[in-house]
Design a protein around this motif. Structure first.
Motif, PDB file in Angstrom:
ATOM      1  N   UNK A 147      40.225  43.744  48.084  1.00 35.89           N
ATOM      2  CA  UNK A 147      40.936  42.475  47.899  1.00 35.89           C
ATOM      3  C   UNK A 147      40.498  41.773  46.623  1.00 35.89           C
ATOM      4  N   UNK A 148      41.329  40.864  46.139  1.00 33.61           N
ATOM      5  CA  UNK A 148      41.015  40.139  44.907  1.00 33.61           C
ATOM      6  C   UNK A 148      39.721  39.344  45.020  1.00 33.61           C
ATOM      7  N   UNK A 149      39.394  38.915  46.234  1.00 31.12           N
ATOM      8  CA  UNK A 149      38.178  38.127  46.443  1.00 31.12           C
ATOM      9  C   UNK A 149      36.910  38.885  46.093  1.00 31.12           C
ATOM     10  N   UNK A 150      37.017  40.202  45.944  1.00 28.46           N
ATOM     11  CA  UNK A 150      35.867  40.995  45.496  1.00 28.46           C
ATOM     12  C   UNK A 150      35.372  40.495  44.149  1.00 28.46           C
ATOM     13  N   UNK A 151      36.287  39.934  43.352  1.00 29.66           N
ATOM     14  CA  UNK A 151      35.909  39.410  42.040  1.00 29.66           C
ATOM     15  C   UNK A 151      34.829  38.358  42.115  1.00 29.66           C
ATOM     16  N   UNK A 152      34.819  37.578  43.177  1.00 29.56           N
ATOM     17  CA  UNK A 152      33.807  36.546  43.329  1.00 29.56           C
ATOM     18  C   UNK A 152      32.555  37.018  44.031  1.00 29.56           C
ATOM     19  N   UNK A 153      32.553  38.273  44.445  1.00 28.90           N
ATOM     20  CA  UNK A 153      31.414  38.813  45.186  1.00 28.90           C
ATOM     21  C   UNK A 153      30.612  39.815  44.358  1.00 28.90           C
ATOM     22  N   UNK A 154      31.277  40.845  43.859  1.00 25.34           N
ATOM     23  CA  UNK A 154      30.589  41.866  43.072  1.00 25.34           C
ATOM     24  C   UNK A 154      30.976  41.822  41.594  1.00 25.34           C
ATOM     25  N   UNK A 155      31.816  40.867  41.216  1.00 27.29           N
ATOM     26  CA  UNK A 155      32.311  40.736  39.838  1.00 27.29           C
ATOM     27  C   UNK A 155      33.118  41.959  39.409  1.00 27.29           C
ATOM     28  N   UNK A 156      33.936  42.459  40.341  1.00 24.04           N
ATOM     29  CA  UNK A 156      34.811  43.592  40.089  1.00 24.04           C
ATOM     30  C   UNK A 156      36.218  43.245  40.578  1.00 24.04           C
ATOM     31  N   UNK A 178      42.108  47.390  39.566  1.00 23.34           N
ATOM     32  CA  UNK A 178      43.035  47.251  38.446  1.00 23.34           C
ATOM     33  C   UNK A 178      44.484  47.108  38.900  1.00 23.34           C
ATOM     34  N   UNK A 179      44.801  47.600  40.097  1.00 22.92           N
ATOM     35  CA  UNK A 179      46.166  47.474  40.606  1.00 22.92           C
ATOM     36  C   UNK A 179      46.566  46.012  40.748  1.00 22.92           C
ATOM     37  N   UNK A 180      45.595  45.156  41.054  1.00 22.95           N
ATOM     38  CA  UNK A 180      45.873  43.721  41.185  1.00 22.95           C
ATOM     39  C   UNK A 180      46.239  43.134  39.825  1.00 22.95           C
ATOM     40  N   UNK A 181      45.502  43.509  38.806  1.00 15.22           N
ATOM     41  CA  UNK A 181      45.765  43.014  37.457  1.00 15.22           C
ATOM     42  C   UNK A 181      47.111  43.519  36.958  1.00 15.22           C
ATOM     43  N   UNK A 182      47.398  44.773  37.192  1.00 16.67           N
ATOM     44  CA  UNK A 182      48.683  45.342  36.758  1.00 16.67           C
ATOM     45  C   UNK A 182      49.835  44.615  37.434  1.00 16.67           C
ATOM     46  N   UNK A 183      49.710  44.384  38.734  1.00 11.02           N
ATOM     47  CA  UNK A 183      50.764  43.710  39.482  1.00 11.02           C
ATOM     48  C   UNK A 183      51.002  42.292  38.964  1.00 11.02           C
ATOM     49  N   UNK A 184      49.926  41.561  38.703  1.00 12.33           N
ATOM     50  CA  UNK A 184      50.059  40.181  38.247  1.00 12.33           C
ATOM     51  C   UNK A 184      50.621  40.119  36.829  1.00 12.33           C
ATOM     52  N   UNK A 185      50.205  41.059  35.994  1.00 10.08           N
ATOM     53  CA  UNK A 185      50.728  41.088  34.631  1.00 10.08           C
ATOM     54  C   UNK A 185      52.220  41.419  34.638  1.00 10.08           C
ATOM     55  N   UNK A 186      52.598  42.410  35.423  1.00 10.04           N
ATOM     56  CA  UNK A 186      54.003  42.807  35.486  1.00 10.04           C
ATOM     57  C   UNK A 186      54.875  41.696  36.049  1.00 10.04           C
ATOM     58  N   UNK A 187      54.325  40.930  36.978  1.00  8.62           N
ATOM     59  CA  UNK A 187      55.074  39.824  37.569  1.00  8.62           C
ATOM     60  C   UNK A 187      55.348  38.719  36.556  1.00  8.62           C
TER      61      UNK A 187
END
Length: 271
Positions: free
Chosen positions: A208-217, A220-229
């Protein structure tokens, strides 16, 4: 926490910010025309901007670790361009971008106010009296109002998108910006045909995206999806900083994996 501070001070291994000497982030800047240059990525000598000079000595210590010359080449930044360096931290890459774009170009050096305590006066030391073509922007990721619509040729976010789900110590949740609004702002300031470069630590597929606030990772599928949107198309991907031995489970500051994480490097083009 000491590992996070060290990374920030180095100039954005995970994230960073500082307070510029006296920036006027509310100023309205004139739109910048697309660069009139005949220089191509194939002919520009990126090695020329790595020479020894008055930049911080720590920069030179980072270049090999980060494979900075190869990353810089991947960005395709050229003389005369306007560049937005998101989460620039102490400016290791800002310095390189500044030297590539030259006197006819411009670099916006963005950092969120929530990171002020991490870097102190690092931005003013980097810019003041040195980099005349760099404009510090102290603002959260979802408010780039200091930058005109469609004025940026290349927007970079190096080792930072995961921070949208991170709350710095002492800050309110969401202090760094709303993720959806942040990507909308990136799309707003990037010109049609312009590039959006993303480099980050890979989380396990499906995390999940919340991993970014936990392990700082971040997956990439999340980034691709948001960029494409937001009107971007993935146009190139590099395994330059990939590491198949990193399973994505450890915090990026864990000594067992620090500076050896599996990182993805993506290039998007705005339609």
């Amino acid at each position: 926490m000491k590992y996070l501070f060290a990374a920030l001070l180095a100039g954005g291994l995970a994230t960073a910010c500082t307070t510029p000497a006296a920036p006027d982030d509310s100023a309205t800047l004139a739109p910048v025309e697309a660069p009139a240059t005949e220089v191509s990525v194939a002919t520009f000598d990126y090695a020329s901007v790595f020479g020894q000079d008055d930049r911080p000595a720590a920069d030179y210590e980072q270049y090999d670790i980060r494979k900075s010359k190869d990353v810089l080449t991947f960005t395709g930044i050229l003389p005369g361009m306007t560049v937005l360096d998101l989460e620039a931290a102490g400016g290791t890459y800002t310095e390189l971008f500044s030297r590539v774009v030259g006197d006819s170009g411009k670099v916006y050096m963005q950092n969120p106010p929530a990171f002020d305590a991490f870097l102190g006066d690092a931005v003013s030391k980097r810019v003041d009296g040195r980099l005349a073509n760099v404009t510090p922007v102290r603002a959260p990721f979802d408010d780039l109002s200091a930058i005109p619509d469609g004025s940026v040729d290349v927007t970079t976010w190096l080792l930072g998108p995961h921070e949208l789900w991170y709350t710095p110590e002492g800050a309110e949740p969401g202090a760094l910006g709303d993720p959806d609004k942040a990507f909308a702002e990136i799309a707003r300031v990037t010109r049609p045909g312009g590039q959006f470069i993303v480099l980050d630590h890979m989380a396990p597929v499906g995390a999940p995206a919340t991993t970014g606030g936990e392990t700082h990772r971040i997956d990439k599928a999340i980034i691709i999806s948001m960029a494409e949107a937001n009107g971007f198309t993935l146009s190139e991907e590099s395994d330059l900083l990939a590491n198949a031995e990193d399973d994505g489970s450890l915090n990026v500051f864990d000594p067992a994996i620090r500076r050896k994480t599996n990182r993805f490097l993506l290039k998007f083009t705005k339609g």
